[in-house]
Design an enzyme around this catalytic site. Structure first.
Site, PDB file in Angstrom:
ATOM      1  N   ASP A   1       1.602  -4.196 -12.289  1.00 17.59           N
ATOM      2  CA  ASP A   1       1.276  -5.343 -11.432  1.00 17.59           C
ATOM      3  C   ASP A   1       0.180  -6.240 -12.000  1.00 17.59           C
ATOM      4  OD1 ASP A   1       3.254  -4.696  -9.668  1.00 17.59           O
ATOM      5  OD2 ASP A   1       1.954  -4.402  -7.934  1.00 17.59           O
TER       6      ASP A   1
ATOM      7  N   ASN B   1       7.941  -6.750  -8.904  1.00 19.31           N
ATOM      8  CA  ASN B   1       7.866  -6.553  -7.452  1.00 19.31           C
ATOM      9  C   ASN B   1       6.412  -6.617  -6.996  1.00 19.31           C
ATOM     10  OD1 ASN B   1       8.733  -6.136  -4.846  1.00 19.31           O
ATOM     11  ND2 ASN B   1       9.160  -3.961  -5.085  1.00 19.31           N
TER      12      ASN B   1
ATOM     13  N   ARG C   1      11.047 -10.380   0.115  1.00 18.75           N
ATOM     14  CA  ARG C   1       9.774 -10.218   0.837  1.00 18.75           C
ATOM     15  C   ARG C   1       9.271 -11.576   1.327  1.00 18.75           C
ATOM     16  NH1 ARG C   1       6.148  -6.238  -2.813  1.00 18.75           N
ATOM     17  NH2 ARG C   1       4.811  -6.286  -0.956  1.00 18.75           N
TER      18      ARG C   1
ATOM     19  N   ASP D   1      -1.577   1.095   3.183  1.00 14.46           N
ATOM     20  CA  ASP D   1      -1.113   1.739   1.959  1.00 14.46           C
ATOM     21  C   ASP D   1      -1.324   3.250   1.969  1.00 14.46           C
ATOM     22  OD1 ASP D   1      -0.171  -0.590   0.896  1.00 14.46           O
ATOM     23  OD2 ASP D   1      -1.808  -0.889  -0.517  1.00 14.46           O
TER      24      ASP D   1
ATOM     25  N   GLU E   1       7.022  -2.852  -0.751  1.00 16.80           N
ATOM     26  CA  GLU E   1       7.985  -2.671  -1.837  1.00 16.80           C
ATOM     27  C   GLU E   1       9.334  -2.178  -1.307  1.00 16.80           C
ATOM     28  OE1 GLU E   1       4.048  -2.532  -3.975  1.00 16.80           O
ATOM     29  OE2 GLU E   1       4.833  -2.187  -1.973  1.00 16.80           O
TER      30      GLU E   1
ATOM     31  N   HIS F   1       6.268   2.995  -5.729  1.00 17.74           N
ATOM     32  CA  HIS F   1       5.291   3.903  -6.329  1.00 17.74           C
ATOM     33  C   HIS F   1       4.611   4.802  -5.312  1.00 17.74           C
ATOM     34  CE1 HIS F   1       1.877   0.764  -5.615  1.00 17.74           C
ATOM     35  NE2 HIS F   1       2.957   0.376  -4.969  1.00 17.74           N
ATOM     36  N   ARG F   2       4.330   4.288  -4.121  1.00 20.15           N
ATOM     37  CA  ARG F   2       3.585   5.081  -3.136  1.00 20.15           C
ATOM     38  C   ARG F   2       4.448   6.202  -2.531  1.00 20.15           C
ATOM     39  NH1 ARG F   2      -0.985   3.176  -3.877  1.00 20.15           N
ATOM     40  NH2 ARG F   2      -1.454   0.950  -3.987  1.00 20.15           N
TER      41      ARG F   2
ATOM     42  N   LYS G   1       3.724   0.957 -11.592  1.00 21.77           N
ATOM     43  CA  LYS G   1       3.276  -0.230 -10.863  1.00 21.77           C
ATOM     44  C   LYS G   1       1.774  -0.210 -10.618  1.00 21.77           C
ATOM     45  CE  LYS G   1       4.215  -2.635  -6.492  1.00 21.77           C
ATOM     46  NZ  LYS G   1       4.472  -3.990  -6.992  1.00 21.77           N
TER      47      LYS G   1
END
Length: 425
Positions: A50, A92, A123, A312, A340, A384-385, A410
């Protein structure tokens, strides 16, 4: 690599880890440094997908960026980006794209097109685009109104008072604030909806002030003076969101984990995660970073919590809640559906695969903790999370397989290496 199997740990943890620099801080500091006139050095910055996408986008507007292992050297354009006529691909990276749309609106030259992955083009951007247009920017959605791809003709921003809704993302406000010192008239930004993810706006303001800007807030009106950013050496602290996975590891596996580069007085709202874990039965201390400790004889306790300030952290909290006694209620995060992936749906789907009862709410989740959880192949939705949170669950649940493990690039490119370090203690 298409999938990665996570091996449960054999004993309670005793680990010290260092996480990459904060993604949120790095991207905000990149914008401030790019707008300043002169050279800034961002020390300890996050080098991942990112921030690198944002840095490369900035170079297409005349900003000079030197890339090093954990830093950026940035020579700014003094508030005058030059539009190069290029198509800018942002992957993204929702945060960086919103900031870059505002930044590029200050520019002049040949119109550019900003685009990204299929998910990024789904988004929301409309509230920000509308606000920038109200300030005189020429932006045109090339396919669907309010979505990428967007053509930017630039021409500068008029400033004065503009209204913006932040129902879907606080990043719309942060983007406008970041360019506020460079509008023709002093910038005033009025919110038309309650502010979600408040700590991220506080973070934006703190970094702007570190670079010399002046911002005032009264009720729902934010005012930015014409005091420009000054180039500087800026140290980026460790990423609190990335730290959350390893603090959660201590909560789930027992023992203790110290994140050495997350200060007690962190700028980041997500540093609150240690306190959340203390409510669930862990011990927290601050010396040489932040340490979470848990005695396995003491069970984790379910909690009722509004996570609107820390969206997050929800995937990380969710996997801890899966092993807590009772029902955990996570609420206040309807905007997680615009990340995402739809993170509420994704977390619910994958926990259910593992045999954890989950009720999906409009703005959150109810998770009923289980002593016995079964392994499963985890779909990461290129998020990623989701990948990192369920990898941590795999430390205590046999048979967890993470699909598309490379999506962690990311925000945390060396996540799997740091995770391996937990086994070597």
């Amino acid at each position: 690599m298409d999938a990665k199997k996570v091996t449960p740990v054999a004993k309670p943890l005793n680990a010290k880890v260092k996480v990459p620099g904060s993604k949120s801080i790095t991207q905000r500091a990149l914008i401030c440094a790019a707008l300043a006139e002169g050279e800034s050095f961002l020390e300890g910055a996050l080098r991942s997908e990112d921030p690198d996408l944002l840095a490369h986008a900035l170079t297409s507007t005349g900003v000079s960026v030197e890339f090093a292992a954990d830093s950026f050297r940035v020579k700014g354009v003094g508030g005058r980006p030059h539009l190069s006529g290029k198509e800018i691909f942002m992957g993204n990276n929702g945060t960086g794209t919103r900031f870059f749309l505002a930044f590029a609106s200050l520019g002049r030259g040949t119109p550019i097109v900003v685009t990204g992955t299929k998910r990024l083009c789904e988004r929301p951007f409309k509230p920000l685009i509308d606000a920038l247009r109200a300030w005189g920017a020429e932006l045109r959605s090339l396919k669907n109104e309010g979505f990428l791809p967007v053509e930017i003709q630039g021409g500068g921003l008029s400033g004065q008072e503009v209204e913006v809704s932040v129902t879907e993302s606080s990043q719309f406000l942060s983007a406008l604030l970041l360019v506020g010192p460079y509008t023709k008239e002093p910038a005033k930004i009025k919110l038309t909806s309650p502010l979600v993810s408040r700590p991220y706006v506080d973070l934006t303001i703190a970094i702007m002030r570190a670079f010399g800007a002046e911002i005032t807030e009264k009720e729902s009106l934010f005012s930015v003076s014409h005091k420009r950013y000054q180039p500087k050496k800026f140290k980026v602290e460790g990423d609190a969101s990335s730290a959350s996975y390893f603090l959660a590891a201590a909560a789930l596996a027992g023992g203790q984990v110290t994140v050495t580069n997350l200060p007690k007085e962190s700028l980041q709202g997500d540093s609150a995660f240690a306190g959340i874990l203390s409510r669930m039965g862990c011990e927290v201390s601050y010396q040489d970073g932040v340490t979470v400790k848990r005695d396995l004889a003491k069970p984790l306790k379910a909690i009722d919590i509004n996570m609107g300030r820390y969206p997050d952290l929800v995937p990380t909290l969710a996997v801890v809640a899966a092993k807590a006694q009772g029902k955990t209620l996570i609420r206040g995060v309807p905007h997680l559906r615009f990340k995402e992936t739809d993170r509420l749906k994704a977390v619910a789907n994958e926990l259910k695969k593992c045999g954890v009862p989950v009720e999906e709410l409009e703005d959150g989740l109810i998770i009923e903790g289980q002593e016995k959880i079964k392994g499963a192949e985890i779909e990461t939705y290129e998020d990623h999370r989701i990948a990192m949170a369920f990898a941590i669950l795999g430390l205590v649940v046999p048979g967890i397989i993470i699909k598309n493990p490379s999506c962690v690039a990311k925000s945390f490119p060396n996540f799997w290496e740091v995770l391996e370090g937990l086994y070597r203690q």
